[in-house]
Design an enzyme around this catalytic site. Structure first.
Site: not given
Length: 456
Positions: A8, A11, A79, A100, A361, A364, A421
């Protein structure tokens, strides 16, 4: 005998104060009705009927399954009226379980107890015994302890109010008898509704022995009519899952601060700290450590790996002996080989970090293949997107990428090559070469900083 499950789910759930149908509100990140459907499927029934009403289109979009037969209840008249809509679908000599859609914690083992208890009779009820039964319909028995009916709280006399065995609404019935009883239901009551519970008295008058069974835990049959009850169900399910994991040998630093919103499989001697959230299908190997505030979704974590605090991992594969975080993000398609390390504020997507390689650290890595024992310096960015297309970056075994370097894809860095770097690399770097691509430093003697002009 064949088995049919009727759920059911019509509702509206007015007290939720939501545009979402009540049964679509989530517990452990899954709609309540989906929990119920999954439990029903565990019984391997021959048919599942889902009765819908309010928000039917939303329900059909959210819930899928070729094994579901959708049955509409256009008016919500109780019901009994809901189950009456299934009459055209009932087949002779079936057992019919009625569930239910807002009772998500019900377990397979409890339903098996109900099925077993009612194997030799036409009607079985799932009841429970409560120290404080206020608000529930009471199970009325005669002097022989046979069930004779169910009386609602508002209709009960003083003697009946003292009964602490109550109705959960969940029942099982023979299809032929159920059809007959449903056709006899009347709405001759104050609410002008058709009550499913009225069939219990009908069965008793026919002399049918009404079987009963009880759940292992009363929380199994609790529903949610408002946000507070929804939160209570959430915590109850999380506590159940926490208990199961600890029984299997997992250490939870604080079970009250644990959330599993899917399926979590864990090896031996796993430790999970507070506020970790697991979503989808997650597999943790032996001796894995999950530090506080991590989110792990649809991922596999290998033996002896440590996921440090505040890391977010989604659709990723992490092999043995790795270290991830703190504050690392592994996005879909990220893969770490054995003993690889990803440190704080490192993000990976559709990238592989080879055995023993490190990105410690502020990095990406997107659409990147890194070989073994390479070192990716702080601030390294793989520039994989030109605004239209993605391109691949390849970094060979033993390569060293200096800090603050940009690798403009498509580009390849050879084995044991070094990037100085601050370089912007746009062309391939051969094995064991040093590549430096940055502006030449210029020092100016006698230079003075600009002076403030007074009065301006």
């Amino acid at each position: 005998m064949k088995l049919r499950v009727v759920i059911l789910a019509a509702g509206k759930g007015t007290r939720m104060r939501s545009e979402l149908p009540k049964v679509l509100h989530k517990v452990a990140n899954k709609p309540m009705v989906e929990h119920v459907i999954d439990t029903a499927r565990s019984l391997k029934p021959d048919a599942i009927n889902l009765i819908y009403g309010h928000g039917g289109d939303q329900l059909k979009q959210a819930i899928a399954g070729d094994d579901l037969t959708w049955v509409e209840q256009r008016e919500q008249l109780g019901t009994g009226h809901a189950v009456q809509q299934v009459i055209p679908h009932l087949k002779s000599s079936e057992k019919v379980i009625i569930l239910y859609g807002d009772v998500p914690l019900l377990t397979e083992s409890t339903l098996i107890k109900l099925v077993t208890a009612s194997a030799n009779t036409s009607l079985g009820l799932l009841t429970m015994t409560l120290a404080e039964p206020t608000g529930y319909g009471r199970i009325v028995r005669n002097e022989r302890r046979s069930v004779t009916g169910i009386v609602e709280q508002k209709d009960a006399n003083a003697q009946q109010l003292a009964i602490n065995e109550v109705n959960t609404g969940i029942m099982i019935a023979d299809s032929d008898k159920l059809k007959s009883w449903l056709e006899q239901l009347s709405n001759d009551n104050a609410q002008k509704e058709y009550y499913l519970t009225d069939i219990v008295a009908m069965a008793a008058r026919e002399g049918i022995n009404i079987a009963t069974a009880q759940p292992d835990n009363a929380q199994e049959v609790e529903g949610a009519n408002n946000r507070q009850q929804l939160a209570s169900l959430e915590r109850a399910l999380q506590q159940r899952q926490a208990e199961e994991l600890m029984t299997q040998g997992v250490t939870l630093i604080d079970p009250a601060r644990f959330d599993c919103r899917g399926k979590l499989s864990a090896g031996s001697d796993v430790t999970i700290d507070i506020n970790a959230v697991f979503e989808g299908n997650v597999v943790l190997g032996d001796r894995v450590v999950i530090e506080p505030n991590c989110v792990i979704r649809n991922s596999v974590i290998g033996d002896d790996t440590v996921i440090r605090a505040n890391s977010h991992i989604e659709d990723a594969k992490v092999a043995k002996g790795c270290k991830v975080g703190p504050f690392a993000r592994l996005r879909p398609g990220a893969e770490l080989a054995d003993e690889a390390q990803v440190g704080n504020f490192v993000e990976m997507k559709k990238s592989r970090l080879g055995k023993g390689s490190k990105a410690s650290h502020l990095t990406y890595l997107g659409d990147t293949q890194v070989g073994e024992y390479a070192n990716i310096g702080a601030g390294t960015i793989t520039c994989n997107y030109d605004g239209v297309n993605k391109a691949l970056t390849e970094i060979g075994d033993g390569a060293f990428i200096g800090s603050n370097s940009s690798l403009v894809a498509p580009v390849a860095i050879g084995k044991n090559a070094t990037v100085g770097a601050g370089s912007v690399i746009t062309r391939a770097v051969a094995d064991e070469e040093l590549a430096v691509a940055r502006g030449k430093q210029r020092n100016i003697s006698g230079w003075q900083r600009p002076q403030s002009k007074k009065g301006t």
